[in-house]
Scaffold this motif. Structure first.
Motif, PDB file in Angstrom:
ATOM      1  N   ALA A  30       1.289  -1.007  -0.305  1.00  0.00           N
ATOM      2  CA  ALA A  30       0.056   0.184   0.038  1.00  0.00           C
ATOM      3  C   ALA A  30       1.074   1.404   0.046  1.00  0.00           C
ATOM      4  N   SER A  31       1.715   0.988   0.329  1.00  0.00           N
ATOM      5  CA  SER A  31       3.131   2.399   0.949  1.00  0.00           C
ATOM      6  C   SER A  31       3.224   2.826  -0.799  1.00  0.00           C
ATOM      7  N   ALA A  32       3.520   1.496  -0.957  1.00  0.00           N
ATOM      8  CA  ALA A  32       3.845   1.597  -2.531  1.00  0.00           C
ATOM      9  C   ALA A  32       3.292   2.002  -3.400  1.00  0.00           C
ATOM     10  N   LEU A  33       2.428   1.820  -3.605  1.00  0.00           N
ATOM     11  CA  LEU A  33       1.074   2.770  -4.364  1.00  0.00           C
ATOM     12  C   LEU A  33       0.909   3.999  -4.067  1.00  0.00           C
ATOM     13  N   ALA A  34       0.632   4.154  -2.889  1.00  0.00           N
ATOM     14  CA  ALA A  34       0.738   5.649  -2.611  1.00  0.00           C
ATOM     15  C   ALA A  34       1.793   6.161  -3.276  1.00  0.00           C
ATOM     16  N   PHE A  35       2.870   5.694  -2.936  1.00  0.00           N
ATOM     17  CA  PHE A  35       3.896   6.604  -2.984  1.00  0.00           C
ATOM     18  C   PHE A  35       4.289   6.750  -4.882  1.00  0.00           C
ATOM     19  N   SER A  36       3.543   5.842  -5.469  1.00  0.00           N
ATOM     20  CA  SER A  36       3.814   5.921  -7.142  1.00  0.00           C
ATOM     21  C   SER A  36       2.659   6.786  -8.043  1.00  0.00           C
ATOM     22  N   SER A  37       1.791   7.514  -6.895  1.00  0.00           N
ATOM     23  CA  SER A  37       1.235   8.504  -7.912  1.00  0.00           C
ATOM     24  C   SER A  37       1.884   9.764  -7.337  1.00  0.00           C
ATOM     25  N   SER A  38       2.547   9.652  -6.323  1.00  0.00           N
ATOM     26  CA  SER A  38       3.123  11.213  -6.643  1.00  0.00           C
ATOM     27  C   SER A  38       3.481  11.540  -8.057  1.00  0.00           C
ATOM     28  N   GLY A  39       4.478  10.782  -8.564  1.00  0.00           N
ATOM     29  CA  GLY A  39       5.213  11.694 -10.129  1.00  0.00           C
ATOM     30  C   GLY A  39       4.424  11.812 -11.283  1.00  0.00           C
ATOM     31  N   PRO A  40       3.214  10.531 -11.563  1.00  0.00           N
ATOM     32  CA  PRO A  40       2.006  11.148 -12.174  1.00  0.00           C
ATOM     33  C   PRO A  40       1.328  12.401 -12.442  1.00  0.00           C
ATOM     34  N   PHE A  41       1.341  12.720 -10.566  1.00  0.00           N
ATOM     35  CA  PHE A  41       0.130  14.189 -10.327  1.00  0.00           C
ATOM     36  C   PHE A  41       1.272  15.059 -10.168  1.00  0.00           C
ATOM     37  N   ILE A  42       2.316  14.838  -9.553  1.00  0.00           N
ATOM     38  CA  ILE A  42       2.879  16.123  -9.762  1.00  0.00           C
ATOM     39  C   ILE A  42       3.874  16.641 -10.765  1.00  0.00           C
ATOM     40  N   LYS A  43       4.542  15.567 -11.597  1.00  0.00           N
ATOM     41  CA  LYS A  43       4.450  15.771 -13.565  1.00  0.00           C
ATOM     42  C   LYS A  43       4.136  17.215 -14.638  1.00  0.00           C
ATOM     43  N   PRO A  44       2.810  17.516 -14.354  1.00  0.00           N
ATOM     44  CA  PRO A  44       1.953  18.097 -15.037  1.00  0.00           C
ATOM     45  C   PRO A  44       1.900  19.524 -14.058  1.00  0.00           C
ATOM     46  N   LEU A  45       2.118  19.855 -12.633  1.00  0.00           N
ATOM     47  CA  LEU A  45       2.341  20.899 -12.038  1.00  0.00           C
ATOM     48  C   LEU A  45       4.244  21.223 -11.972  1.00  0.00           C
ATOM     49  N   LEU A  46       4.919  20.051 -12.661  1.00  0.00           N
ATOM     50  CA  LEU A  46       6.077  20.790 -12.671  1.00  0.00           C
ATOM     51  C   LEU A  46       6.231  21.535 -14.726  1.00  0.00           C
ATOM     52  N   GLU A  47       5.453  20.415 -15.382  1.00  0.00           N
ATOM     53  CA  GLU A  47       6.002  21.317 -16.502  1.00  0.00           C
ATOM     54  C   GLU A  47       4.743  22.701 -16.697  1.00  0.00           C
ATOM     55  N   SER A  48       3.753  22.722 -15.802  1.00  0.00           N
ATOM     56  CA  SER A  48       2.602  24.451 -16.018  1.00  0.00           C
ATOM     57  C   SER A  48       3.766  25.492 -14.768  1.00  0.00           C
ATOM     58  N   GLY A  49       4.732  25.073 -14.471  1.00  0.00           N
ATOM     59  CA  GLY A  49       5.625  26.600 -14.295  1.00  0.00           C
ATOM     60  C   GLY A  49       6.004  26.895 -12.438  1.00  0.00           C
ATOM     61  N   TRP A  50       5.267  24.975 -11.712  1.00  0.00           N
ATOM     62  CA  TRP A  50       5.267  25.172 -10.425  1.00  0.00           C
ATOM     63  C   TRP A  50       7.040  24.892 -10.484  1.00  0.00           C
ATOM     64  N   SER A  51       8.007  25.602  -9.526  1.00  0.00           N
ATOM     65  CA  SER A  51       9.146  25.259  -9.300  1.00  0.00           C
ATOM     66  C   SER A  51       9.041  23.634  -8.375  1.00  0.00           C
ATOM     67  N   ALA A 284       0.080   6.600 -14.680  1.00  0.00           N
ATOM     68  CA  ALA A 284       0.579   6.982 -15.264  1.00  0.00           C
ATOM     69  C   ALA A 284       0.029   6.249 -17.075  1.00  0.00           C
ATOM     70  N   TRP A 285      -0.544   5.711 -16.766  1.00  0.00           N
ATOM     71  CA  TRP A 285      -1.429   5.007 -18.438  1.00  0.00           C
ATOM     72  C   TRP A 285      -2.668   5.497 -17.989  1.00  0.00           C
ATOM     73  N   VAL A 286      -2.799   5.610 -16.696  1.00  0.00           N
ATOM     74  CA  VAL A 286      -4.337   5.923 -16.172  1.00  0.00           C
ATOM     75  C   VAL A 286      -4.666   7.612 -16.543  1.00  0.00           C
ATOM     76  N   PHE A 287      -3.575   8.157 -16.143  1.00  0.00           N
ATOM     77  CA  PHE A 287      -3.905   9.676 -15.369  1.00  0.00           C
ATOM     78  C   PHE A 287      -3.001  10.724 -16.431  1.00  0.00           C
ATOM     79  N   LEU A 288      -2.200  10.045 -17.534  1.00  0.00           N
ATOM     80  CA  LEU A 288      -1.406  10.993 -18.666  1.00  0.00           C
ATOM     81  C   LEU A 288      -0.980  10.457 -19.686  1.00  0.00           C
ATOM     82  N   ALA A 289      -2.146   8.862 -19.799  1.00  0.00           N
ATOM     83  CA  ALA A 289      -2.348   8.119 -20.870  1.00  0.00           C
ATOM     84  C   ALA A 289      -0.982   8.189 -22.111  1.00  0.00           C
ATOM     85  N   GLU A 290      -0.150   7.163 -20.564  1.00  0.00           N
ATOM     86  CA  GLU A 290       1.299   6.613 -21.457  1.00  0.00           C
ATOM     87  C   GLU A 290       1.104   5.140 -21.102  1.00  0.00           C
TER      88      GLU A 290
END
Length: 333
Positions: A30-51, A284-290
């Motif tokens: 469950a910990s690995a599952l929780a951690f794994s969602s960080s990248g796909p969710f935070i990637k769009p923020l970084l690409e949109s101008g968040w430092s 990434a497959w579900v939320f970023l269509a990768e």
């Protein structure tokens, strides 16, 4: 007076240990599952101008505040809690919390994400080697085979074809792997005297405090524009992915992780942690269509096989431990 002796069943240490290991294994997944969602969710923020500094500060700060009641309870129980465990708390905040993220993202800026991931997730193999050197006792064949199979699967999951070598990026990724090792080693020290949730909360708050200093001094850029990002084809405001990463992914990831490691040990927990890269592919497959390639599914099967081999060795050692009495007799009037 007639005295009868009744045989009351009790939970044996072996049964209790098996139950704790099962619970710990579920917590680790469950910990690995929780951690794994960080990248796909935070990637769009970084690409949109968040430092990166702004995203990490909010991530660590919010998660630390959510878990902070555990620190107050620990201090109330033992007023010398911080004085007694400040070294472990500082180490947890510097390495597993702050260092791992900073080193990984620094590596990611100099080399392909796949290569940085591959090096960082060598942490389980590094732990096996560390224990081998420290104890001068070679690991079992199951552990060696499990390590080889899991790393092979990892290579297939993270596509490194055509990647170029970057020395500084490689050093950053290796430093991130060392920080991951520190996460499992320090978490294994948690127990009654050092409650796991208190360790996670205080470490997150330390990491957030250091990041705040870095942002205030200009060492880390702080940019947090109010942007709209796209997740699963839906436009959402910036705070939606950020609240998920901070309030769910980071909070549950660290909380469940530090509770799992003392139950199943740092070695098994580190191999179970490899499932994070598989879950990340799914998010990434579900939320970023990768869409993952077929070879990545094969790699995922190999990672799972490697984890099973290491877990089988752990079960074999547990069964080899001396058994305790199954029942206890008490005298009843």
């Amino acid at each position: 007076m007639t005295v009868s002796t009744a045989c009351l069943p009790v939970i044996t240490p072996v049964a209790a240990s098996a139950r704790l290991r099962t619970t710990g294994l579920l917590m680790a997944v469950a910990s690995a599952l929780a951690f794994s969602s960080s990248g796909p969710f935070i990637k769009p923020l970084l690409e949109s101008g968040w430092s990166l500094g702004a995203a990490l500060l909010v991530r660590m700060g919010v998660a630390g505040l959510i878990l902070s009641p555990a620190v107050f309870l620990a201090i109330r129980r033992n007023p010398r809690f911080l004085r007694r465990h400040w070294r472990l708390i500082l180490g947890f905040g510097l390495m597993p919390v702050l260092g791992c993220q900073l080193f990984f993202f620094s590596a990611m800026q100099r080399m392909p994400v796949a290569v940085a991931l591959l090096i960082q997730y060598l942490a389980p193999v590094m732990l096996v080697g560390f224990v081998w050197l420290r104890t001068r006792k070679a690991p079992s064949g199951l552990v060696l085979w499990g390590s080889a199979v899991a790393v092979t699967g990892l290579v297939l999951v993270v596509d490194i074809s055509g990647a170029s070598f970057d020395l500084l990026g490689t050093l950053f990724a290796l430093a991130a792997a060392v920080c991951v090792c520190a996460y499992f080693v320090i978490s294994e020290r948690a127990g009654d005297d050092l409650p796991p949730l208190a360790l996670a909360a205080s470490g997150l708050l330390v990491g957030a405090a250091i990041m705040a200093v870095l942002c205030l001094t200009g060492a880390m850029p702080f940019e947090a524009p109010q942007v709209t990002v796209e997740l699963a084809g839906v436009a959402v405001p910036w705070f939606v992915p950020l609240l998920w990463v901070a309030g769910i992914a980071t909070t549950l990831g660290y909380a469940l992780g530090v509770m799992a490691v003392p139950r199943i040990g740092s070695r098994v927990a580190s191999f179970v942690g490899l499932s994070e890269v598989l879950f990340a592919l799914g998010f990434a497959w579900v939320f970023l269509a990768e869409v993952p390639a077929p070879i990545q599914f094969a790699g995922g099967a190999l990672i799972l096989a490697g984890v099973i081999l290491v877990k089988v060795d752990d079960l074999r050692r547990a069964l080899a431990a001396p058994a305790a009495p199954v029942a206890a007799s008490v005298t009843m009037p």
